[in-house]
Design a protein around this motif. Structure first.
Motif, PDB file in Angstrom:
ATOM      1  N   SER A  75     -68.909 -55.216  29.708  1.00 26.26           N
ATOM      2  CA  SER A  75     -69.736 -54.788  30.837  1.00 26.26           C
ATOM      3  C   SER A  75     -71.201 -54.694  30.423  1.00 26.26           C
ATOM      4  N   ILE A  76     -72.076 -54.908  31.394  1.00 26.88           N
ATOM      5  CA  ILE A  76     -73.516 -54.851  31.174  1.00 26.88           C
ATOM      6  C   ILE A  76     -73.959 -53.395  31.181  1.00 26.88           C
ATOM      7  N   ILE A  77     -74.826 -53.014  30.247  1.00 26.82           N
ATOM      8  CA  ILE A  77     -75.295 -51.631  30.159  1.00 26.82           C
ATOM      9  C   ILE A  77     -76.581 -51.487  30.955  1.00 26.82           C
ATOM     10  N   CYS A  78     -76.535 -50.620  31.961  1.00 26.91           N
ATOM     11  CA  CYS A  78     -77.700 -50.307  32.783  1.00 26.91           C
ATOM     12  C   CYS A  78     -78.269 -48.961  32.334  1.00 26.91           C
ATOM     13  N   LEU A  79     -79.497 -48.677  32.724  1.00 25.55           N
ATOM     14  CA  LEU A  79     -80.125 -47.410  32.344  1.00 25.55           C
ATOM     15  C   LEU A  79     -79.452 -46.217  33.004  1.00 25.55           C
ATOM     16  N   LYS A  80     -78.794 -46.413  34.157  1.00 21.77           N
ATOM     17  CA  LYS A  80     -78.104 -45.308  34.809  1.00 21.77           C
ATOM     18  C   LYS A  80     -76.778 -44.974  34.123  1.00 21.77           C
ATOM     19  N   ASP A  81     -76.285 -45.859  33.253  1.00 16.80           N
ATOM     20  CA  ASP A  81     -75.025 -45.647  32.545  1.00 16.80           C
ATOM     21  C   ASP A  81     -75.192 -44.877  31.250  1.00 16.80           C
ATOM     22  N   ILE A  82     -76.436 -44.650  30.826  1.00 19.76           N
ATOM     23  CA  ILE A  82     -76.690 -43.983  29.549  1.00 19.76           C
ATOM     24  C   ILE A  82     -77.701 -42.858  29.732  1.00 19.76           C
ATOM     25  N   GLU A  83     -77.645 -41.877  28.826  1.00 18.53           N
ATOM     26  CA  GLU A  83     -78.628 -40.793  28.768  1.00 18.53           C
ATOM     27  C   GLU A  83     -78.981 -40.534  27.313  1.00 18.53           C
ATOM     28  N   LYS A  84     -80.170 -40.003  27.089  1.00 18.70           N
ATOM     29  CA  LYS A  84     -80.597 -39.679  25.728  1.00 18.70           C
ATOM     30  C   LYS A  84     -79.746 -38.550  25.174  1.00 18.70           C
ATOM     31  N   TYR A  85     -79.397 -38.674  23.899  1.00 14.57           N
ATOM     32  CA  TYR A  85     -78.579 -37.677  23.225  1.00 14.57           C
ATOM     33  C   TYR A  85     -79.485 -36.609  22.634  1.00 14.57           C
ATOM     34  N   SER A  86     -79.204 -35.371  22.954  1.00 13.26           N
ATOM     35  CA  SER A  86     -79.904 -34.258  22.331  1.00 13.26           C
ATOM     36  C   SER A  86     -78.845 -33.311  21.782  1.00 13.26           C
ATOM     37  N   LYS A  87     -78.983 -32.961  20.529  1.00 14.81           N
ATOM     38  CA  LYS A  87     -77.980 -32.137  19.865  1.00 14.81           C
ATOM     39  C   LYS A  87     -78.134 -30.691  20.315  1.00 14.81           C
ATOM     40  N   ASN A  88     -77.116 -30.185  20.994  1.00 15.12           N
ATOM     41  CA  ASN A  88     -77.070 -28.795  21.416  1.00 15.12           C
ATOM     42  C   ASN A  88     -76.049 -28.075  20.550  1.00 15.12           C
ATOM     43  N   SER A  89     -76.489 -27.517  19.455  1.00 15.30           N
ATOM     44  CA  SER A  89     -75.557 -26.826  18.573  1.00 15.30           C
ATOM     45  C   SER A  89     -75.898 -25.344  18.530  1.00 15.30           C
ATOM     46  N   ILE A  90     -74.862 -24.551  18.311  1.00 16.63           N
ATOM     47  CA  ILE A  90     -74.991 -23.103  18.257  1.00 16.63           C
ATOM     48  C   ILE A  90     -74.542 -22.658  16.874  1.00 16.63           C
ATOM     49  N   LEU A  91     -75.330 -21.826  16.226  1.00 14.50           N
ATOM     50  CA  LEU A  91     -75.001 -21.303  14.907  1.00 14.50           C
ATOM     51  C   LEU A  91     -74.696 -19.821  15.042  1.00 14.50           C
ATOM     52  N   PHE A  92     -73.489 -19.435  14.612  1.00  9.45           N
ATOM     53  CA  PHE A  92     -73.065 -18.043  14.665  1.00  9.45           C
ATOM     54  C   PHE A  92     -72.932 -17.509  13.256  1.00  9.45           C
ATOM     55  N   ASN A  93     -73.437 -16.324  13.050  1.00  6.76           N
ATOM     56  CA  ASN A  93     -73.350 -15.663  11.758  1.00  6.76           C
ATOM     57  C   ASN A  93     -72.528 -14.392  11.942  1.00  6.76           C
ATOM     58  N   PHE A  94     -71.298 -14.403  11.440  1.00 11.71           N
ATOM     59  CA  PHE A  94     -70.396 -13.254  11.544  1.00 11.71           C
ATOM     60  C   PHE A  94     -70.315 -12.514  10.217  1.00 11.71           C
ATOM     61  N   GLY A  95     -71.402 -12.294   9.585  1.00  6.06           N
ATOM     62  CA  GLY A  95     -71.390 -11.631   8.280  1.00  6.06           C
ATOM     63  C   GLY A  95     -71.201 -12.666   7.192  1.00  6.06           C
ATOM     64  N   SER A  96     -69.979 -12.786   6.678  1.00  4.55           N
ATOM     65  CA  SER A  96     -69.710 -13.735   5.604  1.00  4.55           C
ATOM     66  C   SER A  96     -69.346 -15.125   6.145  1.00  4.55           C
ATOM     67  N   ILE A  97     -69.114 -15.247   7.445  1.00  8.12           N
ATOM     68  CA  ILE A  97     -68.716 -16.519   8.043  1.00  8.12           C
ATOM     69  C   ILE A  97     -69.850 -17.059   8.913  1.00  8.12           C
ATOM     70  N   GLN A  98     -70.196 -18.324   8.709  1.00 10.39           N
ATOM     71  CA  GLN A  98     -71.163 -18.995   9.565  1.00 10.39           C
ATOM     72  C   GLN A  98     -70.457 -20.174  10.239  1.00 10.39           C
ATOM     73  N   ILE A  99     -70.569 -20.238  11.562  1.00 10.42           N
ATOM     74  CA  ILE A  99     -69.931 -21.301  12.328  1.00 10.42           C
ATOM     75  C   ILE A  99     -70.998 -22.030  13.140  1.00 10.42           C
ATOM     76  N   GLU A 100     -71.012 -23.373  13.028  1.00 14.04           N
ATOM     77  CA  GLU A 100     -71.915 -24.179  13.843  1.00 14.04           C
ATOM     78  C   GLU A 100     -71.073 -25.094  14.718  1.00 14.04           C
ATOM     79  N   ARG A 101     -71.293 -25.047  16.017  1.00 14.40           N
ATOM     80  CA  ARG A 101     -70.534 -25.839  16.979  1.00 14.40           C
ATOM     81  C   ARG A 101     -71.492 -26.541  17.937  1.00 14.40           C
ATOM     82  N   ASP A 102     -71.099 -27.731  18.371  1.00 11.85           N
ATOM     83  CA  ASP A 102     -71.855 -28.427  19.418  1.00 11.85           C
ATOM     84  C   ASP A 102     -71.442 -27.876  20.770  1.00 11.85           C
TER      85      ASP A 102
END
Length: 132
Positions: A75-102
Motif C-alpha cells: 500500500s502507498i503511504i500517505c501523510l494522513k496514515d502516519i504521525e510523528k513519534y514522540s516518546k511519552n515515558s513515565i519514570l517512577f521511583n518507589f524507593g529502591s525500585i525505579q520503573i520506566e514505562r511508555d
C-alpha cells in the motif's frame, strides 16, 4: 515497424514524465507500530487518490513516525496514515525500585499507579513493584 517502436518509446517516455514518486510498504505494518525505512521501498505510480498526499523518504530519515492505521503490504503511504513519534515515558521511583514505562499517567494513589499505554491498554502497577 519503425513507427511502432517510436510510438512505444513516446508512450513510455510520457508515462515516466507524469508519474508520481511514492513510498510503498514491503511488509505489513500494524496499528501504532513505528515505521522503519527497511519496511519501505520507493515506486512510481501514474495517479494517487485525491485526498492522499504521498510521504517522502526524507520524512523518515529526519524523524520517526508511527502508523495511524493498519497498512497492508504494497500500500502507498500517505501523510494522513502516519504521525510523528514522540516518546511519552513515565519514570517512577518507589524507593529502591525505579520503573520506566511508555504511556501516560491516568491515576495514582498510595497503593498503585494506572498507566495508559500507546495501544490503549491500561496497566496497573503496584507500589511494591508487582504488576496487577
Amino acid at each position: 515497424m519503425l513507427r511502432l517502436k517510436c510510438l512505444f518509446f513516446v508512450i513510455a517516455l510520457s508515462i515516466n514524465l507524469y508519474s508520481i514518486e511514492v513510498l510503498v510498504t514491503n511488509s505489513k505494518i500494524n496499528y501504532k507500530e513505528i515505521i522503519s525505512v527497511k519496511k519501505l521501498s520507493s515506486g512510481k505510480v501514474l495517479s494517487v487518490k485525491k485526498f492522499c498526499i504521498p510521504a517522502t523518504i526524507s520524512d523518515f530519515e529526519n524523524n520517526k513516525y508511527y502508523a495511524t492505521r493498519y497498512l497492508r503490504k504494497g500500500s502507498i503511504i500517505c501523510l494522513k496514515d502516519i504521525e510523528k513519534y514522540s516518546k511519552n515515558s513515565i519514570l517512577f521511583n518507589f524507593g529502591s525500585i525505579q520503573i520506566e514505562r511508555d504511556g501516560e499517567l491516568i491515576f495514582e494513589n498510595d497503593e498503585y499507579i494506572k498507566i495508559k499505554k500507546r495501544d490503549g491498554k491500561i496497566e496497573k502497577i503496584y507500589k511494591d513493584g508487582r504488576l496487577r
